[in-house]
Design a protein around this motif. Sequence first.
Motif: not given
Length: 250
Positions: A1-15, A24-28
């Motif tokens: 979708m080519d969206r810009i997405v911030i994920v906090t806690g993104g190195t483990r678990g739910i994040g 996998n949906e083609n976002d950055k």
Amino acid sequence: MDRIVIVTGGTRGIGYETAKKYLNENDKVIIASIDDEKTVEKVVQELSQIGEVTFYKCNVACKEDCEDLVKETILKYGRIDVLAHVAGIVGKRDAFTEIDLEDTLNVIKVNLMGTINIGHYVSQEMVKQKSGVIVNVGSICGFMANSEAIGYHASKGGVKMVTQAMARELSPYGIRVVSVAPGWVKTGMIDKPIEEMGSKLHMKGRIIEPKEIADAIYLMTLKEASAINGSTVMVDDGYSSFKGIDGYQI
């Protein structure tokens, strides 16, 4: 979708699973955490095989870290389309009369003030662009009491109300704010006895996989979810529907 997405806690678990889903949906994806260098290197290497991922160190309890994260994201991409705010901690599972008040305060700083901090700086940019979706990760503990400590309940109850208040203020700018409330999730925060207990409280007879929460977060950010705003979606496999009665019965 080519969206810009911030994920906090993104190195483990739910994040981690959330970052993986968006890639996998083609976002950055920009992942943020306070994990050690070795863990971060491994995660970035894995996620880079899927798509474009960037890491920034960020303690969400620190407003300066949150401000810097947003500034760096804007410098790199010029916009923020989605914030998946997953970062959070449980703290010590002690009885109320025995709790360490400093530990309790730390849980509230990370879980509640962290939600406010990162949401504050991200929403400033979303207001300028007049679009965006913020998904906060709450908990069933924001709605009902269980065996977690008082600080966790207080912080997640706060996340629920912060989500509602943010949605009310930001909706005129085309921004949606929602939260998801997981039940027991199979992450590093859960030990074996808790997993065994929690398994009986979910309709599948097992606790929830992090990917299941990540999928729910993703669903909330689709245009098909445009009428969902200020709400908390219970992602608890029925836990709150039958109030802890053993749901896995044949």
